[in-house]
Enzyme design. Structure first.
Site, PDB file in Angstrom:
ATOM      1  CG  ASN A   1      -1.721   1.230   1.392  1.00 38.32           C
ATOM      2  OD1 ASN A   1      -1.767   2.066   0.488  1.00 38.32           O
ATOM      3  ND2 ASN A   1      -2.369   1.382   2.534  1.00 38.32           N
ATOM      4  CD1 TRP A   2       3.475   0.918  -2.805  1.00 42.83           C
ATOM      5  CD2 TRP A   2       3.485   2.005  -4.760  1.00 42.83           C
ATOM      6  NE1 TRP A   2       4.153   0.134  -3.712  1.00 42.83           N
ATOM      7  CE2 TRP A   2       4.172   0.783  -4.922  1.00 42.83           C
ATOM      8  CE3 TRP A   2       3.367   2.849  -5.868  1.00 42.83           C
ATOM      9  CZ2 TRP A   2       4.735   0.390  -6.141  1.00 42.83           C
ATOM     10  CZ3 TRP A   2       3.924   2.468  -7.086  1.00 42.83           C
ATOM     11  CH2 TRP A   2       4.607   1.247  -7.208  1.00 42.83           C
ATOM     12  CE  LYS A   3      -0.052   3.152   4.788  1.00 38.70           C
ATOM     13  NZ  LYS A   3       0.107   3.233   6.241  1.00 38.70           N
TER      14      LYS A   3
ATOM     15  CG  HIS B   1      -5.664   1.953   5.324  1.00 39.66           C
ATOM     16  ND1 HIS B   1      -5.181   2.895   6.202  1.00 39.66           N
ATOM     17  CD2 HIS B   1      -4.696   1.037   5.159  1.00 39.66           C
ATOM     18  CE1 HIS B   1      -3.944   2.555   6.544  1.00 39.66           C
ATOM     19  NE2 HIS B   1      -3.629   1.436   5.933  1.00 39.66           N
TER      20      HIS B   1
ATOM     21  CD  GLU C   1      -2.675   5.498   6.817  1.00 39.32           C
ATOM     22  OE1 GLU C   1      -2.692   5.559   5.581  1.00 39.32           O
ATOM     23  OE2 GLU C   1      -1.762   4.934   7.463  1.00 39.32           O
TER      24      GLU C   1
ATOM     25  CD  GLU D   1      -3.304  -2.349   7.343  1.00 34.19           C
ATOM     26  OE1 GLU D   1      -2.203  -2.579   6.843  1.00 34.19           O
ATOM     27  OE2 GLU D   1      -3.955  -1.323   7.102  1.00 34.19           O
TER      28      GLU D   1
ATOM     29  N   GLY E   1       2.895   2.347  10.813  1.00 33.37           N
ATOM     30  CA  GLY E   1       3.848   3.443  10.645  1.00 33.37           C
ATOM     31  C   GLY E   1       4.572   3.818  11.928  1.00 33.37           C
TER      32      GLY E   1
ATOM     33  CB  SER F   1       5.570  -1.863  11.952  1.00 28.77           C
ATOM     34  OG  SER F   1       5.189  -0.519  12.203  1.00 28.77           O
TER      35      SER F   1
ATOM     36  N   GLY G   1       3.004  -1.118   4.276  1.00 27.22           N
ATOM     37  CA  GLY G   1       3.073   0.316   4.007  1.00 27.22           C
ATOM     38  C   GLY G   1       4.496   0.741   3.695  1.00 27.22           C
ATOM     39  N   GLY G   2       5.161   1.323   4.696  1.00 28.85           N
ATOM     40  CA  GLY G   2       6.496   1.892   4.504  1.00 28.85           C
ATOM     41  C   GLY G   2       7.478   1.001   3.764  1.00 28.85           C
TER      42      GLY G   2
HETATM   43  P1  13P Z   1       3.269   0.375   7.704  1.00 27.22           P
HETATM   44  O1  13P Z   1       3.744  -0.919   7.096  1.00 27.22           O
HETATM   45  O2  13P Z   1       3.993   1.567   7.215  1.00 27.22           O
HETATM   46  O3  13P Z   1       3.165   0.274   9.195  1.00 27.22           O
HETATM   47  O4  13P Z   1       1.747   0.568   7.169  1.00 27.22           O
HETATM   48  C1  13P Z   1       0.855  -0.476   7.240  1.00 27.22           C
HETATM   49  C2  13P Z   1      -0.351  -0.116   6.477  1.00 27.22           C
HETATM   50  O5  13P Z   1      -1.099   0.781   6.852  1.00 27.22           O
HETATM   51  C3  13P Z   1      -0.628  -0.842   5.233  1.00 27.22           C
HETATM   52  O6  13P Z   1      -1.904  -0.580   4.757  1.00 27.22           O
END
Ligand code: 13P
Length: 250
Positions: free
Chosen positions: A9-11, A96, A98, A166, A172, A212, A233-234
């Site tokens: 997920n590149w956000k 998600h 967020e 999640e 993050g 993470s 994510g990251g």
């Molecule tokens: P991180 O891997 O950066 O913690 O993010 C997880 C995430 O929200 C994937 O959708």
């Protein structure tokens, strides 16, 4: 046997050019390295169509990060499932944390989106997870159960749906849920899905862990019996890290 699934997920990261570069690198590795798990990437909207073209040959799936539940009309700033399907998307991430925390999404709007996306022929990654406050208050089970039950209300067929657990406190933050903490919630989700549908449906459902995930912890997380891959994510923004996680999934 459930086939594991790892999705990046590149956000809100990467321009079109940057997205093409990263996607090309991932496609080359995923397409040639004897990778057995399902691999997907979710670029931002402007890059979806072009990224779809560069990954098509490789089997890497294209995912969107959100959708609206109407076909078209006066919904400034929104993107419909019809548009996503036409742009080449295979999957859409829905609910998600967020989106829930920053953009006011509720279990009810998530449910509308899930139904719309499935009806459009898209596969869905339905995200659920508790906040730190909810975990500390001991209501993780209630919160996640409500997200699953209400998110899936009136959804009769979940064969094209994946759930991503999640925990918000692990996103993050560098704080990963322990493999035992994650396994406990995954098993609870699967048991709830067995109640809502039937055991066979629950046994087939893939439940990803997100929060993470890194090359250093992916192997132990993915070895747990109810963890069927990850939503990353990251670490999905660097091809080498992402592919190390993909390899951890087999
Ligand atoms: P991180 O891997 O950066 O913690 O993010 C997880 C995430 O929200 C994937 O959708």
């Amino acid at each position: 046997m459930r086939r594991k699934i790892v999705v990046g997920n590149w956000k809100m990261n990467n321009t079109i050019a940057e997205s093409i570069e990263l996607a090309t690198e991932i496609a080359e590795k995923a397409g040639s390295d004897g990778v057995t798990c399902e691999v997907g990437i979710a670029p931002a909207f402007p890059a979806l169509y072009e990224v779809g073209k560069v990954i098509e040959w490789s089997g890497v799936k294209l995912a969107a990060q959100n959708c609206h539940y109407e076909n078209d009309g006066a919904f400034t700033g929104e993107v419909s499932t019809r548009m996503l399907a036409a742009a080449g998307c295979n999957y859409v991430i829905i609910g998600h944390s967020e989106r829930r925390q920053l953009f006011g999404e509720t279990n009810a709007t998530v449910n509308l989106k899930v139904k719309k996306a499935l009806a459009e022929g898209l596969r869905v990654i339905l995200c659920v997870g508790e906040t730190l406050d909810e975990r500390e208050r001991g209501v993780t089970g209630e919160i996640v159960t409500a997200q699953v039950v209400e998110g899936l209300a009136d959804v009769s067929d979940i064969s094209n749906l994946v759930i991503a657990y999640e925990p918000v406190w692990a996103i993050g933050t560098g704080k990963t849920a322990t493999k035992e903490q994650a396994q406990e919630v995954h098993a609870m989700i699967r048991a709830r899905v067995a109640k809502l549908y039937d055991q066979k449906t629950a046994d087939h459902l893939r439940i990803q862990y997100g929060g993470s995930v890194k090359p250093s912890n992916a192997v132990e997380l993915f070895a747990m019996p109810d963890i069927d891959g990850g939503l990353i994510g990251g670490a999905s923004l660097k091809a080498d890290d992402f592919m190390a996680i993909v390899e951890a999934a087999g």
